[in-house]
Structures are given as structure tokens and as C-alpha cells.
Write a protein that holds these residues in place. Structure first.
Motif, PDB file in Angstrom:
ATOM      1  N   LEU B  93      21.191  63.725  80.296  1.00  0.00           N
ATOM      2  CA  LEU B  93      21.305  64.488  79.059  1.00  0.00           C
ATOM      3  C   LEU B  93      21.603  65.953  79.300  1.00  0.00           C
ATOM      4  O   LEU B  93      21.936  66.688  78.374  1.00  0.00           O
ATOM      5  CB  LEU B  93      20.010  64.358  78.242  1.00  0.00           C
ATOM      6  CG  LEU B  93      19.650  62.919  77.847  1.00  0.00           C
ATOM      7  CD1 LEU B  93      18.331  62.902  77.080  1.00  0.00           C
ATOM      8  CD2 LEU B  93      20.749  62.298  76.996  1.00  0.00           C
ATOM      9  N   ALA B  94      21.480  66.404  80.556  1.00  0.00           N
ATOM     10  CA  ALA B  94      21.672  67.828  80.857  1.00  0.00           C
ATOM     11  C   ALA B  94      23.098  68.275  80.538  1.00  0.00           C
ATOM     12  O   ALA B  94      23.325  69.417  80.124  1.00  0.00           O
ATOM     13  CB  ALA B  94      21.350  68.100  82.316  1.00  0.00           C
ATOM     14  N   ALA B 175      34.495  63.727  76.734  1.00  0.00           N
ATOM     15  CA  ALA B 175      34.128  64.891  75.931  1.00  0.00           C
ATOM     16  C   ALA B 175      35.087  66.050  76.196  1.00  0.00           C
ATOM     17  O   ALA B 175      35.596  66.695  75.263  1.00  0.00           O
ATOM     18  CB  ALA B 175      32.695  65.292  76.257  1.00  0.00           C
ATOM     19  N   ILE B 176      35.365  66.276  77.458  1.00  0.00           N
ATOM     20  CA  ILE B 176      36.215  67.425  77.804  1.00  0.00           C
ATOM     21  C   ILE B 176      37.649  67.196  77.342  1.00  0.00           C
ATOM     22  O   ILE B 176      38.292  68.094  76.774  1.00  0.00           O
ATOM     23  CB  ILE B 176      36.128  67.694  79.322  1.00  0.00           C
ATOM     24  CG1 ILE B 176      34.774  68.352  79.618  1.00  0.00           C
ATOM     25  CG2 ILE B 176      37.268  68.587  79.789  1.00  0.00           C
ATOM     26  CD1 ILE B 176      34.452  68.416  81.075  1.00  0.00           C
ATOM     27  N   LEU B 184      36.874  71.372  68.339  1.00  0.00           N
ATOM     28  CA  LEU B 184      35.420  71.475  68.493  1.00  0.00           C
ATOM     29  C   LEU B 184      34.611  70.287  67.980  1.00  0.00           C
ATOM     30  O   LEU B 184      33.744  69.776  68.661  1.00  0.00           O
ATOM     31  CB  LEU B 184      34.952  72.763  67.791  1.00  0.00           C
ATOM     32  CG  LEU B 184      33.514  73.195  68.088  1.00  0.00           C
ATOM     33  CD1 LEU B 184      33.336  73.506  69.562  1.00  0.00           C
ATOM     34  CD2 LEU B 184      33.138  74.390  67.239  1.00  0.00           C
ATOM     35  N   LEU B 185      34.862  69.848  66.741  1.00  0.00           N
ATOM     36  CA  LEU B 185      33.945  68.904  66.104  1.00  0.00           C
ATOM     37  C   LEU B 185      34.150  67.445  66.465  1.00  0.00           C
ATOM     38  O   LEU B 185      33.205  66.666  66.415  1.00  0.00           O
ATOM     39  CB  LEU B 185      34.037  69.039  64.577  1.00  0.00           C
ATOM     40  CG  LEU B 185      33.494  70.363  64.040  1.00  0.00           C
ATOM     41  CD1 LEU B 185      33.745  70.476  62.551  1.00  0.00           C
ATOM     42  CD2 LEU B 185      32.008  70.492  64.312  1.00  0.00           C
ATOM     43  N   VAL B 186      35.357  67.069  66.833  1.00  0.00           N
ATOM     44  CA  VAL B 186      35.639  65.656  67.076  1.00  0.00           C
ATOM     45  C   VAL B 186      34.792  65.051  68.194  1.00  0.00           C
ATOM     46  O   VAL B 186      34.330  63.920  68.080  1.00  0.00           O
ATOM     47  CB  VAL B 186      37.142  65.458  67.370  1.00  0.00           C
ATOM     48  CG1 VAL B 186      37.442  63.982  67.634  1.00  0.00           C
ATOM     49  CG2 VAL B 186      37.962  65.973  66.216  1.00  0.00           C
ATOM     50  N   PRO B 187      34.514  65.744  69.299  1.00  0.00           N
ATOM     51  CA  PRO B 187      33.731  65.098  70.382  1.00  0.00           C
ATOM     52  C   PRO B 187      32.281  64.815  70.014  1.00  0.00           C
ATOM     53  O   PRO B 187      31.589  64.142  70.765  1.00  0.00           O
ATOM     54  CB  PRO B 187      33.791  66.133  71.502  1.00  0.00           C
ATOM     55  CG  PRO B 187      34.911  67.031  71.155  1.00  0.00           C
ATOM     56  CD  PRO B 187      34.989  67.075  69.683  1.00  0.00           C
ATOM     57  N   ILE B 188      31.818  65.305  68.873  1.00  0.00           N
ATOM     58  CA  ILE B 188      30.381  65.157  68.560  1.00  0.00           C
ATOM     59  C   ILE B 188      29.933  63.699  68.516  1.00  0.00           C
ATOM     60  O   ILE B 188      28.944  63.354  69.170  1.00  0.00           O
ATOM     61  CB  ILE B 188      30.028  65.909  67.251  1.00  0.00           C
ATOM     62  CG1 ILE B 188      30.088  67.413  67.532  1.00  0.00           C
ATOM     63  CG2 ILE B 188      28.628  65.521  66.754  1.00  0.00           C
ATOM     64  CD1 ILE B 188      29.859  68.283  66.327  1.00  0.00           C
ATOM     65  N   PRO B 189      30.638  62.776  67.814  1.00  0.00           N
ATOM     66  CA  PRO B 189      30.220  61.363  67.833  1.00  0.00           C
ATOM     67  C   PRO B 189      30.181  60.809  69.235  1.00  0.00           C
ATOM     68  O   PRO B 189      29.279  60.047  69.588  1.00  0.00           O
ATOM     69  CB  PRO B 189      31.294  60.669  67.009  1.00  0.00           C
ATOM     70  CG  PRO B 189      31.914  61.714  66.188  1.00  0.00           C
ATOM     71  CD  PRO B 189      31.791  62.996  66.954  1.00  0.00           C
ATOM     72  N   SER B 191      29.628  62.559  71.864  1.00  0.00           N
ATOM     73  CA  SER B 191      28.452  63.133  72.531  1.00  0.00           C
ATOM     74  C   SER B 191      27.194  62.357  72.165  1.00  0.00           C
ATOM     75  O   SER B 191      26.331  62.111  73.009  1.00  0.00           O
ATOM     76  CB  SER B 191      28.283  64.605  72.136  1.00  0.00           C
ATOM     77  OG  SER B 191      29.343  65.345  72.691  1.00  0.00           O
ATOM     78  N   LEU B 192      27.096  61.948  70.872  1.00  0.00           N
ATOM     79  CA  LEU B 192      25.942  61.132  70.441  1.00  0.00           C
ATOM     80  C   LEU B 192      25.917  59.806  71.203  1.00  0.00           C
ATOM     81  O   LEU B 192      24.870  59.369  71.682  1.00  0.00           O
ATOM     82  CB  LEU B 192      26.017  60.856  68.931  1.00  0.00           C
ATOM     83  CG  LEU B 192      25.802  62.085  68.042  1.00  0.00           C
ATOM     84  CD1 LEU B 192      26.030  61.717  66.574  1.00  0.00           C
ATOM     85  CD2 LEU B 192      24.398  62.629  68.228  1.00  0.00           C
ATOM     86  N   LEU B 193      27.121  59.233  71.331  1.00  0.00           N
ATOM     87  CA  LEU B 193      27.244  57.998  72.099  1.00  0.00           C
ATOM     88  C   LEU B 193      26.815  58.237  73.541  1.00  0.00           C
ATOM     89  O   LEU B 193      26.141  57.413  74.165  1.00  0.00           O
ATOM     90  CB  LEU B 193      28.693  57.518  72.048  1.00  0.00           C
ATOM     91  CG  LEU B 193      28.947  56.102  72.563  1.00  0.00           C
ATOM     92  CD1 LEU B 193      28.273  55.088  71.650  1.00  0.00           C
ATOM     93  CD2 LEU B 193      30.428  55.826  72.671  1.00  0.00           C
ATOM     94  N   HIS B 194      27.169  59.417  74.018  1.00  0.00           N
ATOM     95  CA  HIS B 194      26.833  59.778  75.390  1.00  0.00           C
ATOM     96  C   HIS B 194      25.324  59.856  75.597  1.00  0.00           C
ATOM     97  O   HIS B 194      24.794  59.448  76.634  1.00  0.00           O
ATOM     98  CB  HIS B 194      27.477  61.129  75.721  1.00  0.00           C
ATOM     99  CG  HIS B 194      27.312  61.508  77.158  1.00  0.00           C
ATOM    100  ND1 HIS B 194      27.835  60.762  78.213  1.00  0.00           N
ATOM    101  CD2 HIS B 194      26.684  62.563  77.751  1.00  0.00           C
ATOM    102  CE1 HIS B 194      27.535  61.330  79.347  1.00  0.00           C
ATOM    103  NE2 HIS B 194      26.828  62.437  79.107  1.00  0.00           N
ATOM    104  N   ILE B 195      24.617  60.341  74.564  1.00  0.00           N
ATOM    105  CA  ILE B 195      23.146  60.401  74.647  1.00  0.00           C
ATOM    106  C   ILE B 195      22.584  58.994  74.827  1.00  0.00           C
ATOM    107  O   ILE B 195      21.766  58.741  75.724  1.00  0.00           O
ATOM    108  CB  ILE B 195      22.550  61.042  73.368  1.00  0.00           C
ATOM    109  CG1 ILE B 195      22.939  62.525  73.294  1.00  0.00           C
ATOM    110  CG2 ILE B 195      21.031  60.905  73.355  1.00  0.00           C
ATOM    111  CD1 ILE B 195      22.569  63.174  71.970  1.00  0.00           C
TER     112      ILE B 195
END
Lengths: 246, 221
Positions: B93-94, B175-176, B184-189, B191-195
Motif C-alpha cells: 500500500l506504500a 497507474a503511471i 489525474l482522476l482516471v487512475p483512481i478506480p 488505485s482502489l483496485l490496487h489496494i
């Protein structure tokens, strides 16, 4: 991307360090606290069971004591009942004794009353008989009978005189009361007086009285001695003789 | 595009020792873990607070999981396995924090963890049933399978390392790349998946280690 031995080593070292630190600040306290709680729960449960057991034992004990008390109570009741029974029997016995006493007493009273009544009846009967006899004799007696009796009396004068002579008196004169049913001829009186005087060697003073109740015959009284040959006297003598017999 | 490099770089060197940003990030993660654990276990009591209850629930769940798989005292492996889970989980998560690289997106890190898992399997296996007893399981069911057992030892360890590394690196790269392409905003889902993937991968790593340990022990029974 290339293999970097230093990164590998550092990561292993990092892991070991973290393991060591977490062991001290995370696993050990958490484990301790969890086991402490489990121990506490176990102890609490054990305590509760112990308390329950104790309560059960106490209950049992109480029950036992209650039973004992009940037994004691029934024993006491039994005892009391026995004592009451004994008392009752005793009282009953006493009452019976008293009753017997009272009955005896009553019986005695009744007997006395009976006797009294019997004797009264007897007396009445005797009285009646004597009255009847007297009346009968009165009806059938006359001067002839009187004279016959007198003659018989004069024949027995000796016995009379011997009786009187037994009384030693210093007086010179003997007073004799002569009671007769019919008037006596003076000759007879004189003769009797002289006969007595000669036998007793004393002066004899005669008091002659006539009493019709004698029916027939005479009665002589000297000092306190009475010699009765009259019919009334005979009847009375018979009556008193009968009275004495049971 | 130096900022968005997902691969590790050497930050500084002390003689022959090269310190990469992976290691530095891991230190950072370790400090965070230690701080949180310190704060969490400071006021433990028999009557738990809300926070303590959560902590204990986590540990009891861990205990139960281990108990289901391993026929041993759970607390024998809890510290090692727990540390693996925590360290991998936090490391995964870091990367969400801007400016930090995911330490587990470095094959060296995952290989290090896989080696730890590998050695744990053998150490616990030997410690619980002796060297001879432990080695016996290599000839099961026949001697013919010994080479395959040995190959499996290597491959499964490598698989552990590569699985974690691949998952994490792909998450970072996606993500990158998305950030570079659409903003900016599109990678957020993603990122959630990444969590979710990060937590799941940490869990899988631990569970597989557990299964390997159990595999080394169960043969006896």
C-alpha cells in the motif's frame, strides 16, 4: 531491472529487525492479554462452578438440618402425646378412684338411711303391735284376770323379797310403791306388807295407787328396783325384747 | 520522465553497498508499522477498548486461520507469519502515497520474502519432527518423485516471489501509464483496485507459506 544483492540482503535484515521489534511491542503483549483474559474467564467459570457447588452443598446441608428438625419435632410431638396420654390415664384413674369413693360414701349413706328406715319401721311395727296387744288385752281383761295375776304374784313374793334384801340400806323404813289396775282388798295389802316386813326385818310403808293403764296385775317399786307383773308391763317388756333382736 | 520510473534506483552508496529507494521506502514503512503497533499496544487491558477489540479480533482470526491449516500451536508461527503479512501488506500500500515507490514492486524484495518463507518452511519442519523425520517427506510417495520435490522447492519459492512482484509492478505501471495518458482522476478506480490487490496478495503470500509449512509437517501424520 537488475538483481541487486544488497537490496535482497537489506530486505531480509529489515524483516528480521521488524520481526524482533514486533515480537516485543505487538505479539507478546497481545498474546499475554488474550491468555490473561482466557485465564480470567476460565477462573471465573471455575469460581462460578465452585460457588454453585458450594451453594448446592449448602442447600443439601440445609435440607438435612431441616429434616433433622422435622424429625425432632415429630419426636417431641410423640413424646408430648405419650405424656398427655399418661396424664389422661392418671387423671382417669384418680377420677375413677374418686368416683368409687363417692359411690361408697353414698352407699354408706344409703345403707345408714336404709337401716334407719328399717329400724324406724320396726319400731313403728313394734309400737303398733304393742298398742294392738294392749288394746286386745284391755278388751279381754277383767278383775278375775287381775286377781289371778295377783295370786301368781303373791306366790312369787319370795323371789321379790330376796332381790330387795340384796340392797343394803341403813334406813329403818322401806318405801314401797304399789301400783294396781283394780283396787286391792285391804287384807291382801296388809298381808303382803307384813310378809315383806318379816322377811326384811324392817318397817314397810306402802303407797297404794290405782292405775287403769296397767290393764291387769300390779307393779311394785322399791328404791330403784321395779317388779312388774302387770299385762302392760309384760307387753312393754316383750316389745323392748323384740326391739333388741335384729 | 524520471519521476515516474517504477524501477528501483540506487539513491546512495557506502563503499560497495548500494542503498536503493526500495530499501529506504521499506524503512519508512517499518517506522510507520512500529509507530502504529506501539500506539496500539500501549494501553492494553483485560477490559478491552474498542480499538483493542479490533486488534484482538485480527489476532484471533489469524490464530484460527493458522489452526485450521497447521496442526501445531498457532503461536509458534504467528510472529513470523504476522510480520510477513504486515510488512507485505503495508509495503503493497506504500505505493499509493505520492513520491514513494512500492517496495514489493522490486523483485529483490519479493525474492527476499520468498527466501524467508522458504527457510521458515524447512526450519519449522525440522524443528517439529527432526531432520530425519522432515527429510522423509521428500521420498513420498516413492523415491522416484525426489527430483520433482526438489524442483518444486525451487519453483514454488520463485513463484511466490514473481507472483507478488508481478502483481505489484503491474499495478504501479498501470497507474503511471494511465496518469501519463489521461490525467489525474482516471487512475483512481485502478488505485482502489490496487489496494484490494495489495491486501489480497499479502494474504495469499502468507497463506501459501502456511500451506508449504503444513505440507512439510502433515506427511508425518
Amino acid at each position: 531491472m537488475k538483481f541487486n544483492i544488497w537490496t535482497l540482503l537489506f530486505q531480509i535484515i529489515n524483516f528480521v529487525i521488524l520481526l524482533y521489534i514486533l515480537r516485543r511491542i505487538l505479539y507478546k503483549p497481545i498474546r499475554e492479554i488474550i491468555e490473561k483474559r482466557r485465564g480470567l474467564i476460565a477462573k471465573t467459570v471455575e469460581d462460578a462452578e465452585k460457588t454453585k457447588k458450594e451453594a448446592l452443598e449448602l442447600k443439601e446441608k440445609n435440607q438435612e438440618e431441616l429434616n433433622k428438625a422435622k424429625e425432632l419435632q415429630s419426636q417431641m410431638l410423640e413424646q408430648t402425646r405419650e405424656e398427655a396420654l399418661k396424664d389422661r390415664n392418671k387423671l382417669l384413674g384418680e377420677a375413677e378412684k374418686d368416683a368409687a369413693k363417692i359411690i361408697e360414701k353414698e352407699k354408706a349413706l344409703i345403707d345408714a338411711e336404709k337401716m334407719r328406715i328399717e329400724s324406724e319401721l320396726k319400731n313403728k311395727t313394734l309400737e303398733m303391735v304393742s298398742v294392738f296387744a294392749s288394746n286386745l288385752l284391755k278388751d279381754i281383761s277383767d278383775e278375775e284376770l287381775h286377781n289371778a295375776i295377783l295370786r301368781k304374784f303373791l306366790k312369787e313374793t319370795g323371789k321379790f323379797v330376796s332381790d330387795i334384801s340384796k340392797i343394803k340400806e341403813k334406813e329403818e323404813t322401806v318405801n314401797i310403791d304399789l301400783v294396781t289396775a283394780y283396787p286391792l282388798p285391804m287384807v291382801d295389802v296388809k298381808t303382803f306388807q307384813e310378809t315383806l316386813a318379816s322377811h326384811l326385818a324392817k318397817k314397810v310403808k306402802m303407797n297404794t295407787t290405782i292405775d287403769k293403764t296397767l290393764i291387769a296385775g300390779v307393779r311394785i317399786k322399791a328404791y330403784d328396783m321395779i317388779y312388774d307383773s302387770s299385762l302392760a308391763g309384760q307387753v312393754n317388756a316383750l316389745a323392748s325384747q323384740l326391739k333388741e333382736t335384729k | 520522465m524520471k519521476i515516474f520510473n517504477v524501477f528501483p534506483e540506487t539513491i546512495f552508496s557506502i563503499g560497495p553497498v548500494h542503498i536503493t529507494d526500495t530499501v529506504i521506502t521499506t524503512w519508512f514503512v517499518m517506522v510507520a508499522i512500529i509507530t502504529i503497533c506501539y500506539l496500539a499496544t500501549r494501553k492494553l487491558s483485560v477490559k478491552p477498548s474498542f480499538f483493542q477489540e479490533i486488534l484482538e479480533a485480527i489476532f484471533e482470526a489469524m490464530e484460527k486461520t493458522i489452526k485450521d491449516i497447521l496442526p501445531l500451536d498457532p503461536w509458534l508461527v504467528v510472529p513470523m507469519l504476522g510480520t510477513l503479512w504486515i510488512l507485505i501488506g503495508f509495503s503493497n500500500l506504500a505505493g499509493l502515497i505520492p513520491g514513494l515507490k512500492t517496495p514489493t514492486a522490486d523483485l529483490n524484495t519479493t525474492l527476499a520474502f520468498a527466501l524467508i518463507s522458504f527457510s521458515m518452511t524447512h526450519v519449522i519442519g525440522i524443528a517439529t519432527q527432526g531432520l530425519k523425520g522432515y527429510l522423509v517427506h521428500y521420498k513420498e510417495p516413492t523415491w522416484l518423485l525426489l527430483p520433482f520435490h526438489l524442483i518444486a522447492e525451487v519453483t514454488r519459492t520463485a513463484a511466490l516471489a514473481v507472483r507478488l512482484f508481478g502483481n505489484m509492478l503491474s499495478g504501479d505501471m498501470i497507474a503511471i501509464i494511465l496518469l501519463g495518458i489521461v490525467g489525474l482522476l482516471v487512475p483512481i478506480p485502478f488505485s482502489l483496485l490496487h489496494i484490494i490487490i495489495g491486501i489480497i496478495q499479502a494474504y495469499i503470500f502468507g497463506i501459501l507459506t502456511l500451506v508449504f509449512i503444513a505440507g512439510g509437517i502433515k506427511t508425518k501424520s
